[in-house]
Motif scaffolding. Structure first.
Motif, PDB file in Angstrom:
ATOM      1  N   LEU A  75       0.805  -1.210  -0.124  1.00 41.32           N
ATOM      2  CA  LEU A  75       0.089  -0.048  -0.036  1.00 41.32           C
ATOM      3  C   LEU A  75       0.826   1.187  -0.130  1.00 41.32           C
ATOM      4  O   LEU A  75       1.615   1.450   0.956  1.00 41.32           O
ATOM      5  CB  LEU A  75      -0.829  -0.041   1.135  1.00 41.32           C
ATOM      6  CG  LEU A  75      -2.161   1.043   1.360  1.00 41.32           C
ATOM      7  CD1 LEU A  75      -2.806   0.721   0.266  1.00 41.32           C
ATOM      8  CD2 LEU A  75      -2.888   0.742   2.525  1.00 41.32           C
ATOM      9  N   LEU A  76       0.895   2.023  -1.286  1.00 46.07           N
ATOM     10  CA  LEU A  76       1.704   3.096  -1.489  1.00 46.07           C
ATOM     11  C   LEU A  76       1.154   4.402  -1.772  1.00 46.07           C
ATOM     12  O   LEU A  76       0.010   4.376  -2.235  1.00 46.07           O
ATOM     13  CB  LEU A  76       2.826   2.593  -2.403  1.00 46.07           C
ATOM     14  CG  LEU A  76       3.640   1.367  -1.814  1.00 46.07           C
ATOM     15  CD1 LEU A  76       4.267   0.723  -3.099  1.00 46.07           C
ATOM     16  CD2 LEU A  76       4.781   1.830  -0.759  1.00 46.07           C
ATOM     17  N   LEU A  77       2.034   5.477  -2.132  1.00 45.49           N
ATOM     18  CA  LEU A  77       1.533   6.764  -2.512  1.00 45.49           C
ATOM     19  C   LEU A  77       1.537   6.710  -4.038  1.00 45.49           C
ATOM     20  O   LEU A  77       2.415   6.147  -4.640  1.00 45.49           O
ATOM     21  CB  LEU A  77       2.350   7.798  -1.856  1.00 45.49           C
ATOM     22  CG  LEU A  77       2.042   9.355  -2.262  1.00 45.49           C
ATOM     23  CD1 LEU A  77       0.795   9.538  -1.024  1.00 45.49           C
ATOM     24  CD2 LEU A  77       2.892  10.183  -2.096  1.00 45.49           C
ATOM     25  N   PRO A  78       0.251   7.119  -4.790  1.00 40.61           N
ATOM     26  CA  PRO A  78       0.373   7.189  -6.430  1.00 40.61           C
ATOM     27  C   PRO A  78       1.643   7.910  -6.735  1.00 40.61           C
ATOM     28  O   PRO A  78       2.022   8.980  -6.118  1.00 40.61           O
ATOM     29  CB  PRO A  78      -0.797   7.948  -6.475  1.00 40.61           C
ATOM     30  CG  PRO A  78      -1.761   7.903  -5.323  1.00 40.61           C
ATOM     31  CD  PRO A  78      -0.794   7.592  -4.001  1.00 40.61           C
ATOM     32  N   GLY A  79       2.416   7.341  -7.713  1.00 35.63           N
ATOM     33  CA  GLY A  79       3.377   8.117  -8.144  1.00 35.63           C
ATOM     34  C   GLY A  79       4.679   8.141  -7.717  1.00 35.63           C
ATOM     35  O   GLY A  79       5.628   8.390  -7.995  1.00 35.63           O
ATOM     36  N   SER A  80       4.948   6.955  -6.592  1.00 36.33           N
ATOM     37  CA  SER A  80       6.098   6.961  -5.714  1.00 36.33           C
ATOM     38  C   SER A  80       6.973   5.726  -6.455  1.00 36.33           C
ATOM     39  O   SER A  80       6.437   5.178  -7.276  1.00 36.33           O
ATOM     40  CB  SER A  80       5.681   6.322  -4.466  1.00 36.33           C
ATOM     41  OG  SER A  80       4.969   5.215  -4.417  1.00 36.33           O
ATOM     42  N   VAL A  81       8.176   6.194  -6.322  1.00 36.89           N
ATOM     43  CA  VAL A  81       9.274   5.052  -6.636  1.00 36.89           C
ATOM     44  C   VAL A  81       8.934   3.761  -6.333  1.00 36.89           C
ATOM     45  O   VAL A  81       9.226   2.756  -6.885  1.00 36.89           O
ATOM     46  CB  VAL A  81      10.719   5.707  -6.306  1.00 36.89           C
ATOM     47  CG1 VAL A  81      11.601   4.609  -6.487  1.00 36.89           C
ATOM     48  CG2 VAL A  81      11.054   6.762  -6.970  1.00 36.89           C
ATOM     49  N   ALA A  82       8.699   3.746  -5.035  1.00 40.79           N
ATOM     50  CA  ALA A  82       8.437   2.245  -4.429  1.00 40.79           C
ATOM     51  C   ALA A  82       7.274   1.401  -5.232  1.00 40.79           C
ATOM     52  O   ALA A  82       7.331   0.394  -5.391  1.00 40.79           O
ATOM     53  CB  ALA A  82       7.915   2.420  -2.919  1.00 40.79           C
ATOM     54  N   LEU A  83       5.888   2.241  -5.566  1.00 40.32           N
ATOM     55  CA  LEU A  83       5.059   1.724  -6.268  1.00 40.32           C
ATOM     56  C   LEU A  83       5.582   1.162  -7.969  1.00 40.32           C
ATOM     57  O   LEU A  83       5.311   0.158  -7.885  1.00 40.32           O
ATOM     58  CB  LEU A  83       4.044   2.798  -6.350  1.00 40.32           C
ATOM     59  CG  LEU A  83       2.662   2.288  -6.954  1.00 40.32           C
ATOM     60  CD1 LEU A  83       1.436   3.019  -6.369  1.00 40.32           C
ATOM     61  CD2 LEU A  83       2.470   2.292  -8.577  1.00 40.32           C
ATOM     62  N   ALA A  84       6.222   1.926  -8.232  1.00 45.68           N
ATOM     63  CA  ALA A  84       7.017   1.582  -9.699  1.00 45.68           C
ATOM     64  C   ALA A  84       7.699   0.357  -9.353  1.00 45.68           C
ATOM     65  O   ALA A  84       7.851  -0.430 -10.147  1.00 45.68           O
ATOM     66  CB  ALA A  84       7.826   2.756 -10.083  1.00 45.68           C
ATOM     67  N   ARG A  85       8.639   0.289  -8.432  1.00 41.57           N
ATOM     68  CA  ARG A  85       9.295  -0.767  -8.109  1.00 41.57           C
ATOM     69  C   ARG A  85       8.602  -2.120  -7.736  1.00 41.57           C
ATOM     70  O   ARG A  85       8.850  -3.124  -8.038  1.00 41.57           O
ATOM     71  CB  ARG A  85      10.403  -0.340  -7.200  1.00 41.57           C
ATOM     72  CG  ARG A  85      11.498   0.730  -7.223  1.00 41.57           C
ATOM     73  CD  ARG A  85      12.555   0.039  -8.379  1.00 41.57           C
ATOM     74  NE  ARG A  85      13.523   1.063  -8.602  1.00 41.57           N
ATOM     75  CZ  ARG A  85      14.768   1.108  -8.308  1.00 41.57           C
ATOM     76  NH1 ARG A  85      14.979   0.021  -7.209  1.00 41.57           N
ATOM     77  NH2 ARG A  85      15.696   2.075  -8.403  1.00 41.57           N
ATOM     78  N   ALA A  86       7.657  -1.862  -7.085  1.00 44.96           N
ATOM     79  CA  ALA A  86       6.824  -3.112  -6.853  1.00 44.96           C
ATOM     80  C   ALA A  86       6.292  -3.719  -7.878  1.00 44.96           C
ATOM     81  O   ALA A  86       6.188  -4.976  -8.165  1.00 44.96           O
ATOM     82  CB  ALA A  86       5.552  -2.602  -5.510  1.00 44.96           C
ATOM     83  N   GLU A  87       5.876  -2.837  -8.729  1.00 43.24           N
ATOM     84  CA  GLU A  87       5.177  -3.154 -10.321  1.00 43.24           C
ATOM     85  C   GLU A  87       6.027  -3.985 -11.059  1.00 43.24           C
ATOM     86  O   GLU A  87       5.830  -5.119 -11.666  1.00 43.24           O
ATOM     87  CB  GLU A  87       4.432  -2.034 -10.952  1.00 43.24           C
ATOM     88  CG  GLU A  87       3.257  -1.656  -9.891  1.00 43.24           C
ATOM     89  CD  GLU A  87       2.765  -0.529 -10.688  1.00 43.24           C
ATOM     90  OE1 GLU A  87       3.110   0.102 -11.532  1.00 43.24           O
ATOM     91  OE2 GLU A  87       1.325  -0.230 -10.391  1.00 43.24           O
TER      92      GLU A  87
END
Length: 252
Positions: free
Chosen positions: A143-155
């Motif tokens: 569960l992450l902030l939209p547009g975050s580096v972590a979200l992109a890395r998770a995907e």
């Protein structure tokens, strides 16, 4: 949007020190971000919180953090990626054991405080969190902030990354959260917050503090359990969403 998740940070008491009213919050939310002992919480608090969540039918997630009890996890910790990954994995294992003893299990992961905000832009720490959750091995969503580096890395790692919005926090025009050090960072008007969340769920937008409109494709809404008036605010948000035809259901 016909349904949305409501999550809350809970289990943040420590010893004789009490934070929030988790049992009351569970009457409104669908997901519980349970502190794992690094920014708040202790074994007994974790256990009771998990038991209460199971009894209330609320999904349990791990609220992992930097190792910062004194600062409530709201201070950046300049640790190595390996140390951070080990710390996150440790927290997941601890909470999962407690949750299973309570008749449940952890179903997702949400970073807390400074860690959450740091991995919006910090490449190495974002990857460390992703690596730790991946290593845990049960395909937990992040569960992450939209547009975050972590979200992109998770995907990129083949994981499910769930974008969330914050009901009781003000936003900068770039979609990041206004620092808690600044006046007006935390919102306290329950009616205003509820109206904002109805607009989020039905239109996918929020208003930044400069008046600009933000596109916010969120699957979950966070209501901080430690905010003054949190219980009333959570109830108001749930009432507003249901009145608008949006049901409350955990993403996990």
């Amino acid at each position: 949007m016909t349904s949305i998740d409501l999550n809350s940070d809970v289990g943040e008491s420590f010893g004789n020190w009490t934070m929030g009213d988790d049992a009351a919050i569970f009457e409104s939310v669908s997901s519980a971000n349970v502190a794992c002992g690094f920014h708040a919480g202790d074994p007994s608090t974790m256990g009771q919180t998990c038991r209460d969540a199971v009894a209330a039918g609320v999904v349990t997630g791990a609220h992992v953090a930097y190792r910062d009890l004194a600062g409530f996890g709201r201070r950046f910790l300049d640790c190595s990626p390996t140390e951070l990954a080990d710390d996150v994995l440790y927290q997941l294992g601890a909470l999962d054991a407690v949750a299973r003893a309570a008749g449940g299990s952890i179903r997702y992961v949400k970073p807390h405080g400074a860690l959450y905000n740091t991995i919006v832009h910090h490449e190495a720490h974002a990857q460390a969190v992703v690596d730790a959750v991946k290593a845990f091995g049960t395909d937990l969503p992040l569960l992450l902030l939209p547009g975050s580096v972590a979200l992109a890395r998770a995907e990129a790692a083949g994981m499910r990354a769930v974008a969330e919005a914050f009901a009781d926090r003000a936003y900068n025009p770039d979609g990041t959260l206004v620092s808690r050090r600044e006046e007006g960072a935390v919102l306290h008007d329950a009616d205003l917050v509820a109206a904002n969340m109805v607009r989020l769920a039905t239109e996918g937008t929020l208003t930044a503090r400069d008046g600009s409109t933000l596109s916010m494709p969120a699957e979950s809404i966070c209501l901080h359990g430690d905010t003054a008036g949190a219980v009333a605010m959570a109830a108001a948000v749930r009432r507003g969403l249901e009145a608008a035809g949006v049901s409350i259901r955990s993403f996990a």
